[in-house]
Design a protein around this motif. Structure first.
Motif, PDB file in Angstrom:
ATOM      1  N   LYS A 118       0.686  -1.596  -0.060  1.00 32.29           N
ATOM      2  CA  LYS A 118      -0.081  -0.108   0.083  1.00 32.29           C
ATOM      3  C   LYS A 118       1.302   1.288  -0.050  1.00 32.29           C
ATOM      4  CE  LYS A 118      -3.705  -2.518   2.488  1.00 32.29           C
ATOM      5  NZ  LYS A 118      -4.691  -2.368   3.615  1.00 32.29           N
ATOM      6  N   ILE A 119       2.555   1.166  -0.126  1.00 38.01           N
ATOM      7  CA  ILE A 119       2.303   2.098  -0.402  1.00 38.01           C
ATOM      8  C   ILE A 119       2.914   3.025  -1.787  1.00 38.01           C
ATOM      9  CG2 ILE A 119       5.283   3.037  -0.457  1.00 38.01           C
ATOM     10  CD1 ILE A 119       4.225   2.298   2.268  1.00 38.01           C
ATOM     11  N   ASP A 120       1.802   3.299  -2.529  1.00 37.81           N
ATOM     12  CA  ASP A 120       0.736   3.763  -3.471  1.00 37.81           C
ATOM     13  C   ASP A 120       1.507   4.225  -4.367  1.00 37.81           C
ATOM     14  OD1 ASP A 120      -0.701   1.605  -3.093  1.00 37.81           O
ATOM     15  OD2 ASP A 120      -2.768   3.762  -2.332  1.00 37.81           O
ATOM     16  N   ASN A 121       2.108   5.512  -4.050  1.00 38.77           N
ATOM     17  CA  ASN A 121       3.081   6.680  -3.846  1.00 38.77           C
ATOM     18  C   ASN A 121       4.613   7.548  -3.596  1.00 38.77           C
ATOM     19  OD1 ASN A 121       2.313   8.586  -2.282  1.00 38.77           O
ATOM     20  ND2 ASN A 121       0.303   8.402  -2.547  1.00 38.77           N
ATOM     21  N   ASP A 122       5.105   7.892  -4.124  1.00 34.15           N
ATOM     22  CA  ASP A 122       6.655   8.637  -2.956  1.00 34.15           C
ATOM     23  C   ASP A 122       6.253   9.076  -1.772  1.00 34.15           C
ATOM     24  OD1 ASP A 122       8.234   7.434  -5.367  1.00 34.15           O
ATOM     25  OD2 ASP A 122       7.438   9.481  -6.364  1.00 34.15           O
ATOM     26  N   ARG A 124       4.705   8.294  -0.184  1.00 34.21           N
ATOM     27  CA  ARG A 124       4.067   7.158   1.532  1.00 34.21           C
ATOM     28  C   ARG A 124       5.314   6.583   2.031  1.00 34.21           C
ATOM     29  NH1 ARG A 124      -2.115   4.453   0.046  1.00 34.21           N
ATOM     30  NH2 ARG A 124      -3.208   6.364   0.215  1.00 34.21           N
ATOM     31  N   THR A 125       6.458   6.822   1.401  1.00 34.08           N
ATOM     32  CA  THR A 125       8.039   5.620   0.716  1.00 34.08           C
ATOM     33  C   THR A 125       8.417   5.278   2.643  1.00 34.08           C
ATOM     34  OG1 THR A 125       8.379   5.704  -1.197  1.00 34.08           O
ATOM     35  CG2 THR A 125       9.888   5.675   0.129  1.00 34.08           C
ATOM     36  N   ASN A 126       8.194   6.860   2.937  1.00 34.78           N
ATOM     37  CA  ASN A 126       8.687   6.848   3.835  1.00 34.78           C
ATOM     38  C   ASN A 126       8.819   5.908   5.344  1.00 34.78           C
ATOM     39  OD1 ASN A 126      11.037   8.384   3.310  1.00 34.78           O
ATOM     40  ND2 ASN A 126       9.597  10.810   4.286  1.00 34.78           N
ATOM     41  N   ASN A 127       7.458   5.656   4.921  1.00 36.08           N
ATOM     42  CA  ASN A 127       6.299   4.241   5.552  1.00 36.08           C
ATOM     43  C   ASN A 127       6.961   3.703   6.597  1.00 36.08           C
ATOM     44  OD1 ASN A 127       4.581   7.117   4.720  1.00 36.08           O
ATOM     45  ND2 ASN A 127       2.698   5.142   5.106  1.00 36.08           N
ATOM     46  N   ILE A 128       7.849   2.882   5.087  1.00 34.70           N
ATOM     47  CA  ILE A 128       8.505   1.630   5.576  1.00 34.70           C
ATOM     48  C   ILE A 128       9.776   1.430   6.648  1.00 34.70           C
ATOM     49  CG2 ILE A 128       8.397   1.319   2.905  1.00 34.70           C
ATOM     50  CD1 ILE A 128      11.593   1.326   2.541  1.00 34.70           C
ATOM     51  N   TYR A 129       9.887   2.557   6.924  1.00 34.14           N
ATOM     52  CA  TYR A 129      11.384   2.794   8.126  1.00 34.14           C
ATOM     53  C   TYR A 129      11.295   1.987   9.805  1.00 34.14           C
ATOM     54  CZ  TYR A 129      13.707   4.916   4.209  1.00 34.14           C
ATOM     55  OH  TYR A 129      14.553   5.735   2.951  1.00 34.14           O
ATOM     56  N   ASN A 130       9.264   2.334  10.066  1.00 33.92           N
ATOM     57  CA  ASN A 130       8.840   1.902  10.654  1.00 33.92           C
ATOM     58  C   ASN A 130       9.061   0.903  11.315  1.00 33.92           C
ATOM     59  OD1 ASN A 130       7.601   4.664  11.300  1.00 33.92           O
ATOM     60  ND2 ASN A 130       5.552   4.001  10.189  1.00 33.92           N
ATOM     61  N   TYR A 131       9.290  -0.304   9.628  1.00 29.93           N
ATOM     62  CA  TYR A 131       9.288  -1.917   9.531  1.00 29.93           C
ATOM     63  C   TYR A 131      10.507  -2.438  10.101  1.00 29.93           C
ATOM     64  CZ  TYR A 131       3.856  -1.773   9.147  1.00 29.93           C
ATOM     65  OH  TYR A 131       3.003  -1.518   9.638  1.00 29.93           O
ATOM     66  N   TYR A 132      11.379  -1.284  10.305  1.00 27.23           N
ATOM     67  CA  TYR A 132      13.083  -1.880  10.548  1.00 27.23           C
ATOM     68  C   TYR A 132      12.722  -2.881  11.491  1.00 27.23           C
ATOM     69  CZ  TYR A 132      14.927  -0.956   5.717  1.00 27.23           C
ATOM     70  OH  TYR A 132      15.564  -0.719   4.470  1.00 27.23           O
ATOM     71  N   GLU A 133      11.772  -2.475  12.265  1.00 28.35           N
ATOM     72  CA  GLU A 133      11.531  -2.196  13.609  1.00 28.35           C
ATOM     73  C   GLU A 133      11.520  -4.147  14.035  1.00 28.35           C
ATOM     74  OE1 GLU A 133       8.760  -0.343  16.142  1.00 28.35           O
ATOM     75  OE2 GLU A 133       9.802   1.673  15.681  1.00 28.35           O
ATOM     76  N   GLU A 145      -1.706  -2.876  -5.501  1.00 21.10           N
ATOM     77  CA  GLU A 145      -3.398  -2.024  -6.719  1.00 21.10           C
ATOM     78  C   GLU A 145      -2.285  -1.112  -7.712  1.00 21.10           C
ATOM     79  OE1 GLU A 145      -6.445   1.184  -5.781  1.00 21.10           O
ATOM     80  OE2 GLU A 145      -5.599   0.827  -3.827  1.00 21.10           O
ATOM     81  N   HIS A 146      -1.030  -0.478  -7.888  1.00 20.33           N
ATOM     82  CA  HIS A 146      -0.695   0.260  -8.938  1.00 20.33           C
ATOM     83  C   HIS A 146       0.281  -0.366  -8.454  1.00 20.33           C
ATOM     84  CE1 HIS A 146      -3.538   3.004  -7.666  1.00 20.33           C
ATOM     85  NE2 HIS A 146      -3.792   3.657  -6.126  1.00 20.33           N
ATOM     86  N   ASN A 147       0.847  -1.847  -9.452  1.00 24.24           N
ATOM     87  CA  ASN A 147       1.614  -2.509  -9.711  1.00 24.24           C
ATOM     88  C   ASN A 147       2.812  -1.899  -9.263  1.00 24.24           C
ATOM     89  OD1 ASN A 147       2.835  -4.342 -10.766  1.00 24.24           O
ATOM     90  ND2 ASN A 147       2.427  -3.959 -13.047  1.00 24.24           N
ATOM     91  N   ARG A 148       2.985  -0.716  -8.363  1.00 25.18           N
ATOM     92  CA  ARG A 148       5.246  -0.373  -7.997  1.00 25.18           C
ATOM     93  C   ARG A 148       5.127  -1.307  -7.155  1.00 25.18           C
ATOM     94  NH1 ARG A 148       5.275   5.224  -7.413  1.00 25.18           N
ATOM     95  NH2 ARG A 148       6.342   5.048  -4.690  1.00 25.18           N
ATOM     96  N   GLY A 149       7.107  -1.568  -7.863  1.00 26.98           N
ATOM     97  CA  GLY A 149       7.660  -2.688  -6.572  1.00 26.98           C
ATOM     98  C   GLY A 149       8.170  -3.725  -7.010  1.00 26.98           C
TER      99      GLY A 149
END
Length: 435
Positions: A118-122, A124-133, A145-149
């Motif tokens: 659900k990182i649909d645009n640039d 929202r990219t910073n949201n991923i850093y939470n998940y390094y935890e 949904e948008h075929n990114r990545g």
């Protein structure tokens, strides 16, 4: 071929990611009323590399305990996987369910990619850093949904996989026994092998793979693929029938013929239909074996009941022959191999174009296609364009005029005139103007 599993809590987009990776293009062989299913398995091909992909999102436990659901799905994925895709929702914070999965995965020491969906645009990219935890080194943003990545994801998945080479040619007929746990698949294989007493070789795979055994029957060599006996003991695995489906699907992929084993003492359940449908969808030849016939008190009467039951419950397999046997007593065991051979031969069958056209032209003269808005389907020519299973391509004036009932009528006419017992067939229509 390596196995990759998608795991994570509900509603994070596992199935959407699965569909993006699979890029499913299989032809639907026929309508299958009465079978409700989730696609949980497929093969992904990417730059000359292949891998099995399993989506655990469709596993039903029949248990309302949410935490147990998460744990069971994770355990299934762990057991099967060479690589795990831990899917999380990029619009939410890490919660208790994510933490449950995290703890299980860290104990496995298997490679894990955290896929932040659900990182649909640039923005929202910073949201991923939470998940390094979560403590995993590789975290990748995607948007199903948008075929990114997805190119980046596929590169990561396949970077250490070998390029698929053409397998060593093996001309033996390969068949597998598929079915839910405890229907007697292992016993049936043992009965077959003991009956012939001519085992050529045992080729054991990894602890997660099936075992291929070569044996001789009437002087010819065959390979039977055993998926039974691999199931882990324990409450979680015993309660998840979908687990046996994963085993069956891998065996189906490598087989020419699938023998669907049913239990004479328990009847047919929904899970039997799921497994049968996957064999059909894979385009494999089929035989139905009703095992444990020694438990039946009135065989003649029971055969009539079972044939009616199969006609009703497995109505999408009208072309498949049924054998009734007992692995325990070996009674009627001799009826199985002739049906396997017949199904295989029909699966390979090639029909002359002249014969096909005579059948279809006569069928049209008896029952011409219905008209639709003043237009009527015209069939100019038909020929076989593939085998394994047989595929028939019809040249027509407008394929949009084909009604499913008329397609079924044409299939029935082909089957009435040509013995295609045990094999599905594919019928496709092509406009003459497309040539």
């Amino acid at each position: 071929m390596q196995t990759v599993c998608l795991i994570g809590k509900p509603n994070v987009g596992k199935s959407s990611i699965f569909n993006r990776l699979i890029k499913e293009k299989k032809a639907i062989i026929m309508d299958t009323p009465g079978v409700t299913r989730d696609r949980i398995y497929g093969v992904v091909e990417y730059e000359q590399k292949k891998f099995h992909l399993i989506d655990t999102g469709g596993i039903l436990l029949g248990d309302d305990n949410f935490d147990q659901d998460i744990i069971a799905q994770a355990e299934l994925a762990i057991d099967e996987a060479d690589l795990i895709l831990f899917v999380v929702d990029g619009l939410t914070e890490i919660d208790a369910a994510d933490s449950h999965v995290k703890e299980l995965l860290h104990k496995t020491h298997k490679p894990v990619i955290v896929v932040v969906n659900k990182i649909d645009n640039d923005a929202r990219t910073n949201n991923i850093y939470n998940y390094y935890e979560l403590g995993f080194a590789t975290v990748l943003p995607v948007s199903a949904e948008h075929n990114r990545g997805f190119k980046e994801l596929l590169n990561l998945i396949t970077e250490k996989m070998p390029v698929e080479e053409n397998p060593t040619t093996d001309d033996t007929i390969k068949f597998c026994l598929i079915g839910r746990p405890n229907v007697g698949k292992s016993s049936l294989i043992n009965a077959l092998l003991n009956e012939e007493r001519a085992i050529v070789s045992d080729i054991a795979g990894t602890t997660r793979d099936a075992v291929d055994t070569k044996f001789k029957y009437n002087g010819a060599e065959y390979t039977v693929i055993d998926t039974a006996g691999m199931r882990k003991k324990g409450k979680i695995y015993e309660n998840i029938e979908r687990y046996s489906l994963v085993r069956s699907l891998k065996a189906i992929d490598r087989s020419d013929v699938c023998v669907l084993v049913l239990d004479a003492s328990t009847g047919i359940i929904e899970h039997d239909k799921h497994i049968a449908h996957y064999a059909l969808e894979a385009g494999k030849a089929l035989v139905i074996a009703v095992n444990k016939w020694d438990t039946v008190s009135n065989p003649d009467q029971e055969i009539k009941k079972w044939k009616l039951l199969i006609t009703h419950e497995l109505q999408f397999l009208p072309f498949v022959n049924v054998v009734f046997l007992s692995a325990k007593t070996k009674k009627r065991l001799a009826t199985l191999m002739p049906e396997v051979i017949t199904a295989y031969e029909n699966w390979h069958k090639e029909i002359k174009t002249s014969i096909l056209n005579n059948i279809i032209m006569e069928a049209v003269s008896i029952h011409e296609p219905p008209s639709y808005k003043g237009k009527r389907l015209k069939i100019y020519f038909v020929h076989q364009t593939a085998s394994q299973p047989p595929k028939f391509t019809f040249q027509v004036n407008d394929k949009k005029l084909v009604h499913f009932s008329y397609k079924r009528y044409l299939e029935n006419q082909i089957r009435d005139n040509i013995d295609l017992t045990g094999t599905p067939i594919i019928i496709q229509f092509k406009n003459k103007s497309e040539d």
